[in-house]
Design a protein around this motif. Structure first.
Motif, mmCIF file in Angstrom:
data_model
loop_
_atom_site.group_PDB
_atom_site.id
_atom_site.type_symbol
_atom_site.label_atom_id
_atom_site.label_comp_id
_atom_site.label_asym_id
_atom_site.label_seq_id
_atom_site.Cartn_x
_atom_site.Cartn_y
_atom_site.Cartn_z
ATOM 1 N N ARG A 19 -4.614 -1.041 -3.345
ATOM 2 C CA ARG A 19 -4.980 -0.093 -2.735
ATOM 3 C C ARG A 19 -4.097 0.857 -2.411
ATOM 4 O O ARG A 19 -2.545 0.626 -2.446
ATOM 5 N N ILE A 64 0.765 -1.085 0.132
ATOM 6 C CA ILE A 64 0.156 0.071 -0.055
ATOM 7 C C ILE A 64 0.919 1.276 -0.058
ATOM 8 O O ILE A 64 1.727 1.671 0.815
ATOM 9 N N ARG A 118 5.714 1.490 -1.263
ATOM 10 C CA ARG A 118 6.266 1.199 -0.141
ATOM 11 C C ARG A 118 7.647 0.924 -0.270
ATOM 12 O O ARG A 118 8.597 1.158 0.684
ATOM 13 N N ARG A 133 -2.979 4.784 -0.022
ATOM 14 C CA ARG A 133 -3.506 5.481 0.981
ATOM 15 C C ARG A 133 -3.545 7.008 0.397
ATOM 16 O O ARG A 133 -2.583 7.329 -0.244
#
Lengths: 488, 488
Positions: free
Chosen positions: A201, A117, A157, A203
């Motif tokens: 997904r 994510i 990430r 953020r």
């Protein structure tokens, strides 16, 4: 002040509102910014020049290369899956989809698996009392036009953990450990393309700083009104910026919206106290029913076992040349974290149509949302646009399978079309993925009793956007476009 | 009226409130019912007799039988997985869990896989103007005490499709195609035990009928206050009833709560206008951070490959006799859809402690919720009780791994204990799964700056319960218990 994160043994209760004492609520600061196309830092007259200059310096060359010769990438000998030799970044594997009762009840397809994510983040700060957003002129290999206006930060990430050993991502530190500080205007995981990504997904984060930070080369502070103006220019504001913008607590102007025009109805639609055709409880119950009623199931399969698709050393494509191709590119870039790399990309076949039908109901604008299944959704069904399709991909399907409301959108007369612009999907994974985004006022004879569709206000959609997995990325783009019509 | 589901071409906007014109809002009807332990149909003095009579007629005999000899069940020769010969009902397979940084960073375990989403439904209706709930005296094979008070309907998807060819489930038709009708008070998918179930969800539904239907044998109309009274009796109200009750739009009495006592603070906690320590936006952002910060990953593995567990022909159990056993039972029942069957069950080792610490903060009761990871959660992290553990299972772990706040709960003086009762988990899958449920007022010296814990009001929890995947089943039980303390 509701910013205390470490209550003492006998903490004091605090107001629930997110605004510091003595300041306007955040919704008002956002609205004032949205109303300014000329701000304290001027207008957008020099924007094309700034963009062009940055484009020269952030030179990128993208070359198509055969999928089989992608440096750093391997085709798994057992499965045919495409993966990076480090196991990082992403994988292209196969997905078998069963959706009983749908026009196509069974298929298999390649899909991108990127379970990490990432962060899509925008920094906000007051400049001369006006909320500004720090936006970036960013090159992505899939962009048709090179540069696009992007959030402050787009970080996977791997970026934090420096997997690709490139340069640090500017401003990333502002988005780490954010809940120990005040000023978080949005922080919510949202899905990305469920037809191309398996459960991806990111953020979506907006942080408001008390003071602006310096805009380094390639970055620029803009009012929300200026970002909205750019949203109306062809293929200028990227997908990542659009999704983050849609998650802002944007309600439009306070006070009554006078008049019976489109814009008054739009403004009322953002007002939490405005009447809606269905209560939010009803919408949530209907979504529960759609989600539990769907029999869609997916199963990961080896890429080599995907039926109806053909893989050559060059690329992988559908037997009918529909949907998309998986291609390889070699990128040589300046102004990026890494000087050069190779990667697979998804290249859509044909330009999509992505549209909201809207209607004034008792003076409040409602949008017709579709409870869509997409194979890569984390939670079965999300609300999507009224129409989301690539018309070319229906050529090999039986007649009568064209999606509902497509005729209404494509046949709309000019005065009913409120927004019409070509915008593209994420240029980091998708190659020249341009879609036509439309907002169209529905004619009176549009049937609206389809069980998979409901009329919602913008306020209801904003409420759902505080949570994950309710509104898909195409609908979020359209919500940002609707916000851009409040002023200007 | 906001019940129109098929807007005409020019629909009219309607109020968003879910209550029909001319009636009290649903929250008021619920609160009035919660206040009545004697209702129009009398009190609970005859309840034990009614329960006992039904128990005699709904005779069930449960016998432990070896796992290897379960009629209708097969052990897959390749994987060791336990499954029904039809492929229906559920499967027991293995799960490998990696949770870097946790006290136990890596383990594998058996887990139940039951991907179908069932319905847990309660019918409500006015009797002499008072909202009543239709509850059922239901036998489940895992119940320690035979009968428990259950929702009107507990139906797996197999029930609708009559996989087990049993008798029809009474009242099930009221819960099908519900969004074409008014009166849906709740309809939301909620998770079940994430340590025992892999991504299990059920629909929690409450439907309000305009008139009561006849209570057939084994069913009884009760006020919410009567259900609350029974919640205080040992092992009487089952888990399925508790989770559905927690999803009711329960706010407590309207108007100001006077006084500085526990109950006044509790009543304020349910009031949407009451002050909360953190705004809901802050709570949602914190959950996003906990969810994206977790590195927990799970992978399905063959049951035969689960390390640290031992399978005999009789049962499967942990090498340290911790956690749970997988056992087999043979059930002979009257009053059920099917006369007799065999099935695997999970038998917990030791009795768990499940507790909320609560605290009055500026006169508003807050509960200390824990952002928990459980391997079977659909969405990584849910809010759980302050303490949720089986102390026996820590015996083989290093010292210092006992969960936070356990001492505070178990060492609380009597006057701080507001609720203390043995309640059991679902008797259809779990054998004698009794836990001690506690609500304890925290002492002043409880540290509350743990990053995985936050103080929330009941109103905030109720808001989250309108959505899936926020509040785990143990916390939902405790919320129903907290509601039971409003009156009586």
């Amino acid at each position: 002040m509701s910013n205390s994160r470490t209550p003492s043994a006998t903490p004091s209760a605090t107001p629930s509102a997110a605004s510091p004492v003595g300041r306007e609520p955040v919704e008002r600061r956002i609205d004032v910014s949205a109303g300014l196309r000329t701000g304290p830092l001027g207008d957008l007259s020099d924007f094309p020049q700034w963009f062009a200059e940055h484009a020269r310096r952030a030179y990128t060359r993208v070359r198509r290369v055969p999928l089989d010769g992608l440096e750093g990438w391997v085709t798994d000998p057992d499965t045919g899956d495409l993966r990076h030799h480090t196991g990082q970044f992403f994988t292209v594997h196969g997905l078998r989809v069963s959706n009983p009762g749908a026009p196509v009840p069974e298929w298999s397809q390649p899909i991108i698996d990127q379970p990490e994510i990432g962060i899509l983040g925008i920094l906000a700060a007051p400049i001369d009392g006006v909320l500004h957003l720090l936006m970036q002129a960013k090159v992505e290999p899939g962009n048709a036009n090179g540069l696009q206006l992007s959030p402050t930060v787009q970080a996977t990430r791997s970026n934090y953990t420096q997997v690709h050993r490139g340069r640090a991502v500017p401003y990333l530190s502002h988005f780490l450990d954010i809940h120990s500080r005040p000023g978080v205007l949005a922080d919510v995981r949202q899905s990305e393309q469920g037809s191309w990504f398996n459960r991806k997904r990111n953020r979506n984060v907006v942080i408001e700083l008390p003071e602006p930070v310096e805009a380094i080369d390639g970055f620029r502070w803009l009012t929300l009104g200026q970002v909205h103006e750019l949203l109306g220019r062809e293929d200028t504001v990227n997908m990542d910026a659009r999704t983050v913008l849609s998650c802002l607590p944007f309600t439009g102007p306070a006070g009554p919206a006078d008049g019976d025009g489109f814009r008054s109805a739009l403004r009322r639609s953002g007002d939490p106290s405005a009447r809606s055709l269905h209560s939010t409880a009803e919408i949530l119950g209907w979504l529960t029913e759609r989600r539990t009623g769907s029999d869609l199931t997916t199963r990961r399969i080896p890429l080599a076992k995907v039926a109806g698709w053909n893989r050559t050393p060059e690329r992988m494509s559908h037997d009918e040349d529909a949907f998309f191709n998986v291609i390889g590119v070699r990128v040589e870039a300046a102004g990026r974290e890494v000087g050069g790399w190779s990667q697979p990309m998804i290249e859509p076949v044909g330009r999509g149509v992505i549209a909201f039908l809207v209607r004034r109901i008792d003076g409040v604008l409602h949008v017709l949302a579709h409870a869509r299944t997409e194979p890569g959704f984390t939670d079965v069904v999300e609300l999507g646009p009224t129409v989301q399709c690539v018309t070319d991909s229906y050529a090999h399907l039986p007649p009568g399978t064209l999606p509902p409301f497509l005729d209404e959108v494509l046949g709309a007369s000019a005065e009913r079309i409120r927004f019409d612009n070509a915008l593209s999907e994420e240029g980091g994974r998708f190659h020249h993925a341009l879609n036509r985004y439309l907002i169209v006022e529905a004619s009176d004879d549009v049937p609206s009793d389809h069980p998979a569709y409901r009329w919602l206000t913008l306020h209801q959609l904003s409420g759902l956007l505080k949570h994950s997995h309710y509104v898909n990325i195409q609908a979020r783009s359209l919500i940002a476009c609707l916000h851009s019509l409040y002023s200007g």
